[in-house]
Design a protein around this motif. Structure first.
Motif, PDB file in Angstrom:
ATOM      1  N   LEU A  95       0.823  -1.217   0.000  1.00  0.00           N
ATOM      2  CA  LEU A  95       0.000   0.000   0.000  1.00  0.00           C
ATOM      3  C   LEU A  95       0.856   1.266   0.000  1.00  0.00           C
ATOM      4  O   LEU A  95       0.569   2.214  -0.746  1.00  0.00           O
ATOM      5  N   LEU A  96       1.892   1.299   0.813  1.00  0.00           N
ATOM      6  CA  LEU A  96       2.777   2.462   0.832  1.00  0.00           C
ATOM      7  C   LEU A  96       3.516   2.614  -0.489  1.00  0.00           C
ATOM      8  O   LEU A  96       3.721   3.731  -0.976  1.00  0.00           O
ATOM      9  N   GLY A  97       3.904   1.490  -1.074  1.00  0.00           N
ATOM     10  CA  GLY A  97       4.569   1.530  -2.377  1.00  0.00           C
ATOM     11  C   GLY A  97       3.655   2.084  -3.456  1.00  0.00           C
ATOM     12  O   GLY A  97       4.079   2.863  -4.319  1.00  0.00           O
ATOM     13  N   MET A  98       2.390   1.694  -3.395  1.00  0.00           N
ATOM     14  CA  MET A  98       1.419   2.221  -4.364  1.00  0.00           C
ATOM     15  C   MET A  98       1.272   3.734  -4.194  1.00  0.00           C
ATOM     16  O   MET A  98       1.190   4.466  -5.183  1.00  0.00           O
ATOM     17  N   THR A  99       1.282   4.191  -2.960  1.00  0.00           N
ATOM     18  CA  THR A  99       1.160   5.628  -2.688  1.00  0.00           C
ATOM     19  C   THR A  99       2.399   6.374  -3.186  1.00  0.00           C
ATOM     20  O   THR A  99       2.289   7.389  -3.873  1.00  0.00           O
ATOM     21  N   THR A 100       3.568   5.850  -2.864  1.00  0.00           N
ATOM     22  CA  THR A 100       4.820   6.485  -3.268  1.00  0.00           C
ATOM     23  C   THR A 100       4.955   6.539  -4.785  1.00  0.00           C
ATOM     24  O   THR A 100       5.388   7.539  -5.342  1.00  0.00           O
ATOM     25  N   ALA A 101       4.563   5.461  -5.445  1.00  0.00           N
ATOM     26  CA  ALA A 101       4.686   5.385  -6.904  1.00  0.00           C
ATOM     27  C   ALA A 101       3.485   5.992  -7.625  1.00  0.00           C
ATOM     28  O   ALA A 101       3.448   6.005  -8.851  1.00  0.00           O
ATOM     29  N   VAL A 102       2.520   6.456  -6.869  1.00  0.00           N
ATOM     30  CA  VAL A 102       1.279   7.022  -7.411  1.00  0.00           C
ATOM     31  C   VAL A 102       0.639   6.025  -8.376  1.00  0.00           C
ATOM     32  O   VAL A 102       0.422   6.301  -9.554  1.00  0.00           O
ATOM     33  N   LEU A 103       0.351   4.845  -7.841  1.00  0.00           N
ATOM     34  CA  LEU A 103      -0.279   3.773  -8.615  1.00  0.00           C
ATOM     35  C   LEU A 103      -1.649   3.475  -8.047  1.00  0.00           C
ATOM     36  O   LEU A 103      -1.810   3.404  -6.829  1.00  0.00           O
ATOM     37  N   ASP A 104      -2.611   3.277  -8.919  1.00  0.00           N
ATOM     38  CA  ASP A 104      -3.913   2.799  -8.455  1.00  0.00           C
ATOM     39  C   ASP A 104      -4.091   1.356  -8.932  1.00  0.00           C
ATOM     40  O   ASP A 104      -3.304   0.847  -9.731  1.00  0.00           O
ATOM     41  N   VAL A 105      -5.098   0.703  -8.415  1.00  0.00           N
ATOM     42  CA  VAL A 105      -5.280  -0.721  -8.709  1.00  0.00           C
ATOM     43  C   VAL A 105      -5.534  -0.975 -10.191  1.00  0.00           C
ATOM     44  O   VAL A 105      -5.108  -2.004 -10.725  1.00  0.00           O
ATOM     45  N   ASP A 106      -6.200  -0.050 -10.876  1.00  0.00           N
ATOM     46  CA  ASP A 106      -6.466  -0.236 -12.298  1.00  0.00           C
ATOM     47  C   ASP A 106      -5.193  -0.129 -13.130  1.00  0.00           C
ATOM     48  O   ASP A 106      -5.014  -0.860 -14.100  1.00  0.00           O
ATOM     49  N   THR A 107      -4.294   0.757 -12.732  1.00  0.00           N
ATOM     50  CA  THR A 107      -3.007   0.873 -13.422  1.00  0.00           C
ATOM     51  C   THR A 107      -2.198  -0.404 -13.244  1.00  0.00           C
ATOM     52  O   THR A 107      -1.598  -0.912 -14.195  1.00  0.00           O
ATOM     53  N   ILE A 108      -2.188  -0.917 -12.021  1.00  0.00           N
ATOM     54  CA  ILE A 108      -1.463  -2.163 -11.752  1.00  0.00           C
ATOM     55  C   ILE A 108      -2.074  -3.303 -12.557  1.00  0.00           C
ATOM     56  O   ILE A 108      -1.359  -4.069 -13.213  1.00  0.00           O
ATOM     57  N   ALA A 109      -3.394  -3.410 -12.538  1.00  0.00           N
ATOM     58  CA  ALA A 109      -4.078  -4.498 -13.252  1.00  0.00           C
ATOM     59  C   ALA A 109      -3.821  -4.432 -14.753  1.00  0.00           C
ATOM     60  O   ALA A 109      -3.716  -5.475 -15.412  1.00  0.00           O
ATOM     61  N   ALA A 110      -3.714  -3.227 -15.289  1.00  0.00           N
ATOM     62  CA  ALA A 110      -3.450  -3.085 -16.723  1.00  0.00           C
ATOM     63  C   ALA A 110      -2.079  -3.638 -17.108  1.00  0.00           C
ATOM     64  O   ALA A 110      -1.870  -4.057 -18.249  1.00  0.00           O
ATOM     65  N   GLU A 111      -1.167  -3.659 -16.158  1.00  0.00           N
ATOM     66  CA  GLU A 111       0.196  -4.133 -16.416  1.00  0.00           C
ATOM     67  C   GLU A 111       0.424  -5.592 -16.025  1.00  0.00           C
ATOM     68  O   GLU A 111       1.422  -6.187 -16.407  1.00  0.00           O
ATOM     69  N   ILE A 112      -0.493  -6.132 -15.222  1.00  0.00           N
ATOM     70  CA  ILE A 112      -0.334  -7.496 -14.727  1.00  0.00           C
ATOM     71  C   ILE A 112      -1.430  -8.377 -15.308  1.00  0.00           C
ATOM     72  O   ILE A 112      -2.615  -8.090 -15.141  1.00  0.00           O
ATOM     73  N   ASP A 113      -1.048  -9.425 -15.969  1.00  0.00           N
ATOM     74  CA  ASP A 113      -2.017 -10.356 -16.537  1.00  0.00           C
ATOM     75  C   ASP A 113      -2.746 -11.098 -15.427  1.00  0.00           C
ATOM     76  O   ASP A 113      -2.224 -11.282 -14.326  1.00  0.00           O
ATOM     77  N   ASP A 114      -3.943 -11.510 -15.718  1.00  0.00           N
ATOM     78  CA  ASP A 114      -4.744 -12.385 -14.852  1.00  0.00           C
ATOM     79  C   ASP A 114      -5.401 -11.711 -13.655  1.00  0.00           C
ATOM     80  O   ASP A 114      -6.080 -12.375 -12.889  1.00  0.00           O
TER      81      ASP A 114
END
Length: 144
Positions: free
Chosen positions: A92-111
């Protein structure tokens, strides 16, 4: 260990990270024995035997909570619940630091879709060790 930060994400891959996690857990299983670890953690004996053999495919089935239970057997490790909490906080802290939301992560990660990423990171849905390695690596690679 699964709760350690990734020092240099560019120098590794999710697959290598998964192998490292499995190797760390395998060392603990080897040190304490399959029977003892099974009794202490409640993790299935067959899964522990796969870990002892360092079969990387076991990471696709082993949950983060079970991996934390095995990790917690190490003398220098915190309790399993603290490991799980630390891992989730790191994500969670990494997502905040990198300014990532779950949809951005999902777009880059299959499955995984955004909802699944959200549920796994928050602990509302089981996360495998393989999924954790993938998420952890991706988030760490975006923290600059």
């Amino acid at each position: 260990m699964i709760y350690d930060d990734i020092e240099d994400p560019d120098a590794t891959s999710p697959a290598e990270l998964r192998e490292e996690y499995v190797a760390d857990l395998a060392a603990i299983v080897e040190a304490y024995g399959v029977e003892s670890v099974a009794e202490e953690t409640g993790v299935d004996r067959e899964t522990l035997e796969s870990l002892a053999e360092e079969e990387t495919g076991v990471a696709d089935e082993l949950t983060l909570e079970d991996a934390a239970a095995v990790s917690a057997l190490d003398d220098d490790a915190p309790p399993a619940d603290a490991i799980v909490a630390e891992v989730r906080d790191t994500l969670l802290l990494g997502m905040t630091t990198a300014v990532l939301d779950v949809d951005t992560i999902a777009a880059e990660i299959d499955d995984l879709d955004g909802k699944q990423v959200h549920q796994k990171v928050e602990g509302r849905s089981p996360m495998t060790l393989a999924e954790y390695a993938t998420l952890n690596h991706f988030i760490a690679s975006r923290q600059r």
